[in-house]
Design an enzyme around this catalytic site. Structure first.
Site, PDB file in Angstrom:
ATOM      1  CG  ASP A   1      -0.265   0.048   3.234  1.00  0.00           C
ATOM      2  OD1 ASP A   1       0.793   0.448   2.719  1.00  0.00           O
ATOM      3  OD2 ASP A   1      -0.861   0.706   3.671  1.00  0.00           O
ATOM      4  CG  HIS A   2      -0.664   4.923   1.786  1.00  0.00           C
ATOM      5  ND1 HIS A   2      -1.552   3.842   1.803  1.00  0.00           N
ATOM      6  CD2 HIS A   2      -0.924   5.295   2.810  1.00  0.00           C
ATOM      7  CE1 HIS A   2      -2.516   4.592   2.652  1.00  0.00           C
ATOM      8  NE2 HIS A   2      -1.997   4.981   3.823  1.00  0.00           N
TER       9      HIS A   2
ATOM     10  CB  CYS B   1       0.889  -2.353   4.592  1.00  0.00           C
ATOM     11  SG  CYS B   1       0.339  -4.034   6.206  1.00  0.00           S
ATOM     12  N   GLY B   2       2.220  -0.723   6.317  1.00  0.00           N
ATOM     13  CA  GLY B   2       2.980   0.137   7.429  1.00  0.00           C
ATOM     14  C   GLY B   2       3.522  -1.213   8.467  1.00  0.00           C
ATOM     15  CB  THR B   3       1.395  -3.594  10.893  1.00  0.00           C
ATOM     16  OG1 THR B   3       0.191  -3.995  10.057  1.00  0.00           O
ATOM     17  CG2 THR B   3       1.802  -2.226  11.526  1.00  0.00           C
TER      18      THR B   3
ATOM     19  N   GLY C   1      -2.842  -5.961   8.109  1.00  0.00           N
ATOM     20  CA  GLY C   1      -4.192  -5.960   7.270  1.00  0.00           C
ATOM     21  C   GLY C   1      -4.072  -6.536   5.788  1.00  0.00           C
TER      22      GLY C   1
ATOM     23  CG  HIS D   1       7.921 -25.738  12.414  1.00  0.00           C
ATOM     24  ND1 HIS D   1       7.134 -25.627  13.240  1.00  0.00           N
ATOM     25  CD2 HIS D   1       8.803 -26.003  11.412  1.00  0.00           C
ATOM     26  CE1 HIS D   1       8.302 -25.848  14.072  1.00  0.00           C
ATOM     27  NE2 HIS D   1       9.502 -26.270  12.787  1.00  0.00           N
TER      28      HIS D   1
ATOM     29  NE  ARG E   1       7.884 -31.679  14.837  1.00  0.00           N
ATOM     30  CZ  ARG E   1       8.747 -31.509  14.552  1.00  0.00           C
ATOM     31  NH1 ARG E   1       9.360 -32.123  13.452  1.00  0.00           N
ATOM     32  NH2 ARG E   1       9.108 -30.419  14.678  1.00  0.00           N
ATOM     33  CG  HIS E   2       5.962 -29.498  10.120  1.00  0.00           C
ATOM     34  ND1 HIS E   2       5.633 -29.447  11.638  1.00  0.00           N
ATOM     35  CD2 HIS E   2       6.768 -29.234  10.011  1.00  0.00           C
ATOM     36  CE1 HIS E   2       6.706 -28.977  12.303  1.00  0.00           C
ATOM     37  NE2 HIS E   2       7.144 -29.603  11.341  1.00  0.00           N
TER      38      HIS E   2
ATOM     39  NE  ARG F   1       1.426 -31.343  14.274  1.00  0.00           N
ATOM     40  CZ  ARG F   1       2.813 -31.409  15.868  1.00  0.00           C
ATOM     41  NH1 ARG F   1       3.665 -30.648  14.222  1.00  0.00           N
ATOM     42  NH2 ARG F   1       3.043 -32.451  16.073  1.00  0.00           N
TER      43      ARG F   1
END
Ligand code: RB5
Length: 144
Positions: free
Chosen positions: A8-9, A65-67, A70, A98, A132-133, A136
């Site tokens: 994003d921006h 994005c910022g974090t 989202g 995993h 094993r993964h 799951r």
């Protein structure tokens, strides 16, 4: 690898830098935008990349994005997607080993470019651990 990339921006500047980084490593990068720092809504771009991954048109997706939060939330709404919001190379490797993550979402506001490059190195070079993964992941995807 063929990689679909978007931001994003808030993630635009790092998206451009990471695009060059991935291309230098020899990957084929499909840039889904945006093409400027003008304000946009991250779900539009997360969905574009997630659909490409879901339809098998690319091998992996990268969203900035910022974090990264989202982007991950949106991408995980698309069938077949296992998007992980990653802030360290160690978690990037584990998300592959995993969890067989097929999209990585990155934070441009809280993680520097060099760390995000290291995250991409680990994300793109680590194989799924199977064993094993695998059961799951089958259970996880049964909720799709
Ligand atoms: C945009 O301000 C910001 O909300 C977005 O980049 C992202 O951090 C959302 O998860």
């Amino acid at each position: 690898m063929k990689i679909s990339l978007a931001s994003d921006h808030a993630g635009f500047e790092q998206k451009e830098q990471l695009k060059a980084y991935l291309a230098d490593l020899g990957h084929e990068v499909v840039d889904e935008g945006p093409d400027s720092e003008d304000r946009v809504d991250y779900p539009d771009y997360a969905a574009k990349v997630a659909r490409k991954v879901s339809e098998g048109l690319v091998d992996r997706g990268v969203l900035v994005c910022g974090t990264g939060i989202g982007m991950a939330m949106t991408a995980n709404k698309i069938k077949g997607i296992r998007a992980a919001n990653i802030v360290s190379p160690e978690f990037a490797a584990l998300s592959r080993d995993h969890n067989d993550a097929n999209i990585v979402t990155l934070s441009a506001r809280f993680v520097d470019l060099e760390t995000n490059e290291q995250i991409l190195d680990a994300f793109l070079s680590t194989d799924f651990g199977e064993g094993r993964h695998a059961d799951r992941i089958r259970k996880m995807m049964s909720y799709d």
